[in-house]
Design a protein around this motif. Sequence first.
Motif, mmCIF file in Angstrom:
data_model
loop_
_atom_site.group_PDB
_atom_site.id
_atom_site.type_symbol
_atom_site.label_atom_id
_atom_site.label_comp_id
_atom_site.label_asym_id
_atom_site.label_seq_id
_atom_site.Cartn_x
_atom_site.Cartn_y
_atom_site.Cartn_z
ATOM 1 N N LEU A 1 -19.420 -53.686 103.714
ATOM 2 C CA LEU A 1 -20.463 -52.757 103.268
ATOM 3 C C LEU A 1 -21.576 -52.583 104.301
ATOM 4 C CD1 LEU A 1 -20.727 -53.577 99.450
ATOM 5 C CD2 LEU A 1 -19.544 -51.695 100.581
ATOM 6 N N PRO A 2 -22.066 -53.643 104.973
ATOM 7 C CA PRO A 2 -23.046 -53.416 106.040
ATOM 8 C C PRO A 2 -22.510 -52.526 107.161
ATOM 9 C CG PRO A 2 -23.024 -55.714 105.422
ATOM 10 C CD PRO A 2 -21.892 -55.075 104.695
ATOM 11 N N ALA A 3 -21.222 -52.680 107.491
ATOM 12 C CA ALA A 3 -20.645 -51.837 108.541
ATOM 13 C C ALA A 3 -20.621 -50.374 108.103
ATOM 14 C CB ALA A 3 -19.228 -52.324 108.866
ATOM 15 N N VAL A 4 -20.274 -50.120 106.851
ATOM 16 C CA VAL A 4 -20.286 -48.744 106.336
ATOM 17 C C VAL A 4 -21.707 -48.190 106.341
ATOM 18 C CG1 VAL A 4 -19.863 -47.334 104.286
ATOM 19 C CG2 VAL A 4 -18.216 -49.105 104.944
ATOM 20 N N PHE A 5 -22.655 -49.007 105.939
ATOM 21 C CA PHE A 5 -24.063 -48.588 105.898
ATOM 22 C C PHE A 5 -24.540 -48.145 107.277
ATOM 23 C CE2 PHE A 5 -28.565 -49.547 106.357
ATOM 24 C CZ PHE A 5 -29.129 -48.984 105.226
ATOM 25 N N VAL A 6 -24.281 -48.983 108.290
ATOM 26 C CA VAL A 6 -24.730 -48.663 109.644
ATOM 27 C C VAL A 6 -24.017 -47.417 110.168
ATOM 28 C CG1 VAL A 6 -24.806 -49.485 112.031
ATOM 29 C CG2 VAL A 6 -25.362 -51.038 110.159
ATOM 30 N N ALA A 7 -22.715 -47.320 109.909
ATOM 31 C CA ALA A 7 -21.959 -46.162 110.402
ATOM 32 C C ALA A 7 -22.475 -44.848 109.819
ATOM 33 C CB ALA A 7 -20.474 -46.343 110.068
ATOM 34 N N VAL A 8 -22.869 -44.854 108.572
ATOM 35 C CA VAL A 8 -23.390 -43.641 107.934
ATOM 36 C C VAL A 8 -24.807 -43.335 108.403
ATOM 37 C CG1 VAL A 8 -24.074 -42.631 105.722
ATOM 38 C CG2 VAL A 8 -21.910 -43.877 105.902
ATOM 39 N N LEU A 9 -25.653 -44.364 108.377
ATOM 40 C CA LEU A 9 -27.072 -44.150 108.660
ATOM 41 C C LEU A 9 -27.340 -43.857 110.137
ATOM 42 C CD1 LEU A 9 -30.021 -44.223 107.614
ATOM 43 C CD2 LEU A 9 -30.010 -46.690 108.069
ATOM 44 N N TYR A 10 -26.617 -44.533 111.006
ATOM 45 C CA TYR A 10 -26.915 -44.462 112.434
ATOM 46 C C TYR A 10 -26.875 -43.023 112.943
ATOM 47 C CZ TYR A 10 -27.098 -46.184 117.248
ATOM 48 O OH TYR A 10 -27.481 -46.462 118.538
ATOM 49 N N TRP A 11 -25.820 -42.279 112.591
ATOM 50 C CA TRP A 11 -25.672 -40.933 113.143
ATOM 51 C C TRP A 11 -26.493 -39.911 112.364
ATOM 52 C CZ3 TRP A 11 -23.967 -41.871 117.628
ATOM 53 C CH2 TRP A 11 -23.041 -42.909 117.833
ATOM 54 N N MET A 12 -26.801 -40.202 111.123
ATOM 55 C CA MET A 12 -27.641 -39.277 110.360
ATOM 56 C C MET A 12 -29.067 -39.226 110.910
ATOM 57 S SD MET A 12 -26.664 -39.584 106.322
ATOM 58 C CE MET A 12 -27.893 -38.307 105.930
ATOM 59 N N VAL A 13 -29.609 -40.381 111.249
ATOM 60 C CA VAL A 13 -31.005 -40.420 111.703
ATOM 61 C C VAL A 13 -31.119 -40.152 113.194
ATOM 62 C CG1 VAL A 13 -31.632 -42.011 109.864
ATOM 63 C CG2 VAL A 13 -30.962 -42.929 112.084
ATOM 64 N N GLY A 14 -29.994 -40.119 113.897
ATOM 65 C CA GLY A 14 -30.043 -39.807 115.317
ATOM 66 C C GLY A 14 -30.566 -40.922 116.184
ATOM 67 N N LEU A 15 -30.137 -42.158 115.890
ATOM 68 C CA LEU A 15 -30.517 -43.265 116.768
ATOM 69 C C LEU A 15 -29.823 -43.108 118.116
ATOM 70 C CD1 LEU A 15 -30.413 -46.237 114.232
ATOM 71 C CD2 LEU A 15 -32.435 -45.103 115.142
ATOM 72 N N ARG A 16 -30.166 -43.950 119.064
ATOM 73 C CA ARG A 16 -29.681 -43.804 120.438
ATOM 74 C C ARG A 16 -28.159 -43.647 120.444
ATOM 75 N NH1 ARG A 16 -31.663 -44.653 125.429
ATOM 76 N NH2 ARG A 16 -33.643 -45.423 124.625
ATOM 77 N N PRO A 17 -27.646 -42.559 121.042
ATOM 78 C CA PRO A 17 -26.224 -42.222 120.904
ATOM 79 C C PRO A 17 -25.285 -43.019 121.797
ATOM 80 C CG PRO A 17 -27.346 -40.552 122.199
ATOM 81 C CD PRO A 17 -28.404 -41.497 121.741
ATOM 82 N N GLU A 18 -25.799 -43.834 122.715
ATOM 83 C CA GLU A 18 -24.893 -44.568 123.595
ATOM 84 C C GLU A 18 -24.045 -45.568 122.799
ATOM 85 O OE1 GLU A 18 -28.134 -44.420 124.199
ATOM 86 O OE2 GLU A 18 -28.491 -43.603 126.215
ATOM 87 N N THR A 19 -22.845 -45.811 123.299
ATOM 88 C CA THR A 19 -21.942 -46.757 122.643
ATOM 89 C C THR A 19 -22.530 -48.161 122.627
ATOM 90 O OG1 THR A 19 -20.039 -45.453 123.366
ATOM 91 C CG2 THR A 19 -19.619 -47.735 122.689
ATOM 92 N N ARG A 20 -23.199 -48.527 123.741
ATOM 93 C CA ARG A 20 -23.784 -49.869 123.814
ATOM 94 C C ARG A 20 -24.840 -50.068 122.747
ATOM 95 N NH1 ARG A 20 -28.090 -52.480 125.380
ATOM 96 N NH2 ARG A 20 -29.180 -50.529 125.825
ATOM 97 N N ALA A 21 -25.679 -49.059 122.542
ATOM 98 C CA ALA A 21 -26.747 -49.173 121.543
ATOM 99 C C ALA A 21 -26.159 -49.259 120.129
ATOM 100 C CB ALA A 21 -27.698 -47.982 121.653
ATOM 101 N N PHE A 22 -25.151 -48.442 119.845
ATOM 102 C CA PHE A 22 -24.527 -48.475 118.521
ATOM 103 C C PHE A 22 -23.846 -49.820 118.280
ATOM 104 C CE2 PHE A 22 -20.662 -47.913 115.966
ATOM 105 C CZ PHE A 22 -21.227 -47.498 114.771
ATOM 106 N N THR A 23 -23.124 -50.311 119.297
ATOM 107 C CA THR A 23 -22.438 -51.596 119.163
ATOM 108 C C THR A 23 -23.437 -52.730 118.963
ATOM 109 O OG1 THR A 23 -20.665 -50.793 120.598
ATOM 110 C CG2 THR A 23 -20.812 -53.172 120.260
ATOM 111 N N ALA A 24 -24.551 -52.692 119.725
ATOM 112 C CA ALA A 24 -25.563 -53.737 119.595
ATOM 113 C C ALA A 24 -26.200 -53.712 118.203
ATOM 114 C CB ALA A 24 -26.635 -53.554 120.670
ATOM 115 N N THR A 25 -26.502 -52.500 117.698
ATOM 116 C CA THR A 25 -27.095 -52.386 116.365
ATOM 117 C C THR A 25 -26.141 -52.908 115.299
ATOM 118 O OG1 THR A 25 -28.358 -50.444 117.066
ATOM 119 C CG2 THR A 25 -28.094 -50.787 114.690
#
Length: 632
Positions: free
Chosen positions: A485-509
């Motif tokens: 569930l945390p992984a689903v939460f981050v996957a949905v929220l991350y791209w909706m709010v437009g956080l840093r789009p780099e793969t490294r930033a997404f993986t770190a978050t």
Amino acid sequence: MTQNPTRPIDPLLSPPTPPTTLQFVDISYRIKLTGSSADAGGKIKRMLGAAPPPIKEKTILDGITGTAEAGELLAVLGPSGSGKSTLLKILAGRMAGSHGGTLLANGRSAGHSLSRRVGYVPQDDVLYPHLTVRETLTYCAMLRLRRTAAAAGSWRERAAAQVEAVVAELGLAACAETVVGGVFVRGVSGGERKRVAIGHEMLVNPSVVVVDEPTSGLDATAAGRMVATLAGMARRGGRAVVASVHQPASRVYGMFDAVLLLAEGKCLYSGRGRDAVDYFAGVGFAPGPYVNPADFMLDLANGVTQIDIQDDETKASVKQSLISFYNSILAPRAKSSVNASIAATLASSVDRRCPTSGDRGDVIRSGAKEFTRVSWLCQFSTLLHRSLKERRHETFDSLRVIQVVAAAFLAGSMWYRSSIRDVDDRLGLLFFISIFWGVFASFGAVFTFPQERLIFLKERASGMYSLSSYFMARTVGELPMELVLPAVFVAVLYWMVGLRPETRAFTATMAVILGYVPVAQGLGLAVGAAIIDAKKASTVVTVTMLAFLLTGGFYVEKVPSCMAWVKYISFTFYCYRLLIGAQYREGEMMAYLGKTMEVVEQVSVLMSVVALAVMFVGYRVIAYAALKRIKV
């Protein structure tokens, strides 16, 4: 219902024990009361230096003597509060604390080794609700049945056959694939659930079976079937079966081989069920015509006679006189009668050259060691498999999934496409993520051990597994499911709010959140294990999370010095720091964050990771130590 002849109890998995007659002599049990010291006035007096009041005692059982013959069903009758459950726990070796009196098995002293061969079924059915009947018994078999070299190759098949034998004997074949159910889960009927609980104990082929209130909550027909099952177990297996029965019908009473009647912790009658009415008639208490013997005896135990008295004061006086008569006449008479019977039994046992106490004890003790000695790895794998099957229903409950997904979409809508330059909004989002998963994970875990306490204590008392195997299976089993569930939460929220789009930033978050959630769960597990009471534990977690929230570095940047130390034990603080590091590079931190740099500069990324790792291990060590101190 007859035992399936094609699937008998396997002697390799569950070695047969000699028929055991259980005798108990002068069993007494008392609890200490603090009297007035328990109230507020008593506490105030102690604070003022007054002498503490004398410790008072309450007698629960007073010299109970009786016999449970091998191959017979002994029914323990009595009104509520008469000491039935306490007596049954003592006979089964499940009563914490000391008690007076002597327990004899076949005329010899019964030590701790016998309790391993006594099957005890408590009044409350402590079973996992989402497992089917067959799954429940199978996991129990894999944890309790011994694994010998002779049966190593086909041990699982033999255990499955053992389960089928018990299913057939208890008449559970029709509901074998139905979930057990519970308060919030619809499953098998109450009578079937009780038979499943009895099946837990039947798997190890016990020589004595003790069942507390097996007919509670059942209708007359189901209660009759339950008692018939218990009587059949006694006669077919040569077992001594002891059961406390509440308000049995007349046809159910006829199935009792022997009866023990309790009143206010004293024994009013102990003997053959068919002789009880004649016994009471001989001392001046004859029932009216067409009266259920059980109802008549329970009326007597409550101080009620068949005499029609209208005046309340006279009724109270007669009741008090009856109770006094019971205590002075009936109870001593019942005890002397049973003592004479036990003496005769002991004499006949010697004449038949019964095995000596050492021989009998060795048989029982060796069997107990063998059938409880399942390897640690086998315990771990079985408990892990059971935990995964049971926990998946709770973890992926529809309401829980909706809660997480709704929170992700709601937060995504609030911070939709926010800019990296909108520092206050972006920091608020990162801190919201820290708060949400800190609270969600810790509150979800705080109820784990309080909810499983009864099952845990019952299974540990039966010697099914070690604490370490249970705890490790519980820890390992919940991690992969709780991270979905945390992984689903981050996957949905991350791209909706437009956080840093780099793969490294997404993986770190994603890595920060997936590492942060088990830490927050650890806090809930530790508090829940230490306090056990769910309501108190949730209060402690609430206060703790509030302290972590306020010192997390977002609401108050300059925390007062007297409270500054709290943030260094706050996993919210470290998570917030790591999320900032994942979204802002070093140059951007200097340009955008401003005063927030004070929070960032206080701890490094490495220090935050190490702190969370230490908390992950530390909270679970605390939880394990807290569970270890619980007396079983």
